[in-house]
Motif scaffolding. Structure first.
Motif, PDB file in Angstrom:
ATOM      1  N   UNK A  97      -5.444   1.327 -11.190  1.00 27.95           N
ATOM      2  CA  UNK A  97      -4.086   1.878 -11.258  1.00 27.95           C
ATOM      3  C   UNK A  97      -3.623   2.024 -12.699  1.00 27.95           C
ATOM      4  N   UNK A  98      -3.954   1.055 -13.545  1.00 29.93           N
ATOM      5  CA  UNK A  98      -3.559   1.136 -14.953  1.00 29.93           C
ATOM      6  C   UNK A  98      -4.255   2.299 -15.658  1.00 29.93           C
ATOM      7  N   UNK A  99      -5.518   2.563 -15.306  1.00 29.08           N
ATOM      8  CA  UNK A  99      -6.233   3.688 -15.911  1.00 29.08           C
ATOM      9  C   UNK A  99      -5.614   5.015 -15.474  1.00 29.08           C
ATOM     10  N   UNK A 100      -5.246   5.114 -14.206  1.00 29.29           N
ATOM     11  CA  UNK A 100      -4.594   6.326 -13.714  1.00 29.29           C
ATOM     12  C   UNK A 100      -3.275   6.558 -14.443  1.00 29.29           C
ATOM     13  N   UNK A 101      -2.498   5.486 -14.617  1.00 30.01           N
ATOM     14  CA  UNK A 101      -1.206   5.600 -15.305  1.00 30.01           C
ATOM     15  C   UNK A 101      -1.391   6.009 -16.759  1.00 30.01           C
ATOM     16  N   UNK A 102      -2.422   5.480 -17.415  1.00 32.96           N
ATOM     17  CA  UNK A 102      -2.653   5.762 -18.834  1.00 32.96           C
ATOM     18  C   UNK A 102      -2.961   7.231 -19.081  1.00 32.96           C
ATOM     19  N   UNK A 103      -3.544   7.919 -18.089  1.00 32.16           N
ATOM     20  CA  UNK A 103      -3.910   9.323 -18.257  1.00 32.16           C
ATOM     21  C   UNK A 103      -2.868  10.279 -17.685  1.00 32.16           C
ATOM     22  N   UNK A 104      -1.775   9.748 -17.164  1.00 28.61           N
ATOM     23  CA  UNK A 104      -0.742  10.597 -16.589  1.00 28.61           C
ATOM     24  C   UNK A 104      -0.012  11.376 -17.681  1.00 28.61           C
ATOM     25  N   UNK A 105       0.382  12.611 -17.361  1.00 29.93           N
ATOM     26  CA  UNK A 105       1.107  13.449 -18.317  1.00 29.93           C
ATOM     27  C   UNK A 105       2.605  13.182 -18.287  1.00 29.93           C
ATOM     28  N   UNK A 106       3.036  12.342 -17.361  1.00 33.18           N
ATOM     29  CA  UNK A 106       4.435  11.920 -17.325  1.00 33.18           C
ATOM     30  C   UNK A 106       4.455  10.405 -17.500  1.00 33.18           C
ATOM     31  N   UNK A 107       5.527   9.843 -18.081  1.00 35.33           N
ATOM     32  CA  UNK A 107       5.579   8.382 -18.241  1.00 35.33           C
ATOM     33  C   UNK A 107       5.362   7.700 -16.903  1.00 35.33           C
ATOM     34  N   UNK A 108       4.384   6.830 -16.847  1.00 36.08           N
ATOM     35  CA  UNK A 108       4.056   6.179 -15.575  1.00 36.08           C
ATOM     36  C   UNK A 108       3.649   4.733 -15.817  1.00 36.08           C
ATOM     37  N   UNK A 147       0.831  -1.207   0.000  1.00 40.12           N
ATOM     38  CA  UNK A 147       0.000   0.000   0.000  1.00 40.12           C
ATOM     39  C   UNK A 147       0.867   1.258   0.000  1.00 40.12           C
ATOM     40  N   UNK A 148       1.939   1.264   0.783  1.00 41.99           N
ATOM     41  CA  UNK A 148       2.788   2.443   0.863  1.00 41.99           C
ATOM     42  C   UNK A 148       3.432   2.752  -0.490  1.00 41.99           C
ATOM     43  N   UNK A 149       3.812   1.712  -1.226  1.00 38.94           N
ATOM     44  CA  UNK A 149       4.402   1.912  -2.555  1.00 38.94           C
ATOM     45  C   UNK A 149       3.404   2.563  -3.496  1.00 38.94           C
ATOM     46  N   UNK A 150       2.153   2.116  -3.437  1.00 38.90           N
ATOM     47  CA  UNK A 150       1.103   2.676  -4.291  1.00 38.90           C
ATOM     48  C   UNK A 150       0.837   4.132  -3.927  1.00 38.90           C
ATOM     49  N   UNK A 151       0.804   4.423  -2.622  1.00 36.12           N
ATOM     50  CA  UNK A 151       0.575   5.794  -2.165  1.00 36.12           C
ATOM     51  C   UNK A 151       1.704   6.710  -2.639  1.00 36.12           C
ATOM     52  N   UNK A 152       2.941   6.220  -2.547  1.00 34.50           N
ATOM     53  CA  UNK A 152       4.077   7.017  -2.977  1.00 34.50           C
ATOM     54  C   UNK A 152       4.075   7.225  -4.485  1.00 34.50           C
ATOM     55  N   UNK A 153       3.654   6.203  -5.233  1.00 34.64           N
ATOM     56  CA  UNK A 153       3.552   6.322  -6.688  1.00 34.64           C
ATOM     57  C   UNK A 153       2.566   7.414  -7.065  1.00 34.64           C
ATOM     58  N   UNK A 154       1.429   7.449  -6.380  1.00 35.58           N
ATOM     59  CA  UNK A 154       0.430   8.484  -6.647  1.00 35.58           C
ATOM     60  C   UNK A 154       0.981   9.870  -6.382  1.00 35.58           C
ATOM     61  N   UNK A 155       1.804  10.000  -5.333  1.00 32.73           N
ATOM     62  CA  UNK A 155       2.406  11.293  -5.021  1.00 32.73           C
ATOM     63  C   UNK A 155       3.444  11.677  -6.075  1.00 32.73           C
ATOM     64  N   UNK A 156       4.120  10.686  -6.636  1.00 29.96           N
ATOM     65  CA  UNK A 156       5.184  10.948  -7.609  1.00 29.96           C
ATOM     66  C   UNK A 156       4.650  11.474  -8.932  1.00 29.96           C
ATOM     67  N   UNK A 157       3.506  10.954  -9.387  1.00 33.47           N
ATOM     68  CA  UNK A 157       2.993  11.355 -10.701  1.00 33.47           C
ATOM     69  C   UNK A 157       2.113  12.596 -10.644  1.00 33.47           C
ATOM     70  N   UNK A 158       1.865  13.109  -9.435  1.00 32.68           N
ATOM     71  CA  UNK A 158       1.043  14.318  -9.306  1.00 32.68           C
ATOM     72  C   UNK A 158       1.789  15.509  -9.897  1.00 32.68           C
ATOM     73  N   UNK A 159       1.148  16.215 -10.795  1.00 32.68           N
ATOM     74  CA  UNK A 159       1.710  17.398 -11.438  1.00 32.68           C
ATOM     75  C   UNK A 159       0.606  18.440 -11.599  1.00 32.68           C
ATOM     76  N   UNK A 160       0.987  19.621 -12.089  1.00 32.71           N
ATOM     77  CA  UNK A 160      -0.005  20.663 -12.330  1.00 32.71           C
ATOM     78  C   UNK A 160      -1.094  20.171 -13.266  1.00 32.71           C
ATOM     79  N   UNK A 161      -0.688  19.374 -14.305  1.00 37.96           N
ATOM     80  CA  UNK A 161      -1.656  18.901 -15.291  1.00 37.96           C
ATOM     81  C   UNK A 161      -2.432  17.685 -14.781  1.00 37.96           C
TER      82      UNK A 161
END
Length: 203
Positions: free
Chosen positions: A169-180, A11-25
């Protein structure tokens, strides 16, 4: 956890991943639930000072000026650093600006809970019978109890047979503006259980 064992161990890894891909966009991450509803997780900063200028005929300058502390979407610079400083000084007072990035996995689980709730409420409403809901409590007419139980079991079986968490998680990654690349869900030693019980919902 003591009874059934751990369900998801990273769970902690997933939470940290979400924090990492957060950007203005991508300060608001969205995903689609099985019933088509859209759920979201928001990265934001609280305590940001915002200056307001409002046209005013009663002021010599032609406008009034106020400063408010508010929550704003998480904004970053081109290098990915938070746009707003950790502290903002208004007059002689220093205000802390808090950054809220974590909590993605918790919001995903809340969205699954909400999906189960919607399915159960809709099943009862389709019969024309009333239903009241308060958190995890369901209040229905005694004649609706068998349907409520059957719906709960049906939804839980569907969730057990699916890989909904990975799909989200895959849907969130697919819409990320940075490679995720979405982290893999690592399941622990919790048992898969489907059994009859009247302890979940009492009439």
């Amino acid at each position: 956890v003591r009874v059934y064992g751990e369900s998801v161990v990273n769970i902690d890894t997933i939470a940290q991943w979400g924090a990492t891909i957060a950007r203005s966009e991508y300060s608001t991450m969205r995903w689609t639930m099985p019933d088509g509803m859209i759920a979201s997780h928001k990265a934001y900063q609280s305590g940001v000072a915002v200056e307001n200028y409002v046209a005013s005929a009663s002021h010599k300058a032609g406008y009034s000026h106020t400063i408010e502390l508010t929550d704003l979407p998480y904004e970053t610079t081109r290098t990915g650093k938070p746009l707003y400083a950790k502290e903002m000084v208004i007059g002689k007072t220093t205000h802390k600006v808090k950054t809220h990035l974590r909590g993605l996995f918790a919001d995903i689980l809340h969205s699954v809970d909400a999906y189960v709730l919607r399915r159960m409420v809709q099943a009862i409403r389709d019969t024309g019978m009333p239903i009241l809901v308060k958190h995890d409590n369901f209040y229905v007419h005694p004649s609706s109890y068998p349907l409520l139980m059957a719906t709960a079991k049906e939804v839980f079986k569907e969730l057990l047979a699916s890989d909904l968490l990975s799909d989200i998680l895959n849907e969130i990654a697919a819409h990320s503006h940075v490679p995720a690349v979405a982290p893999e869900i690592i399941y622990g030693d919790a048992e898969d259980r489907i059994e009859e019980s009247n302890l979940f919902l009492l009439p």
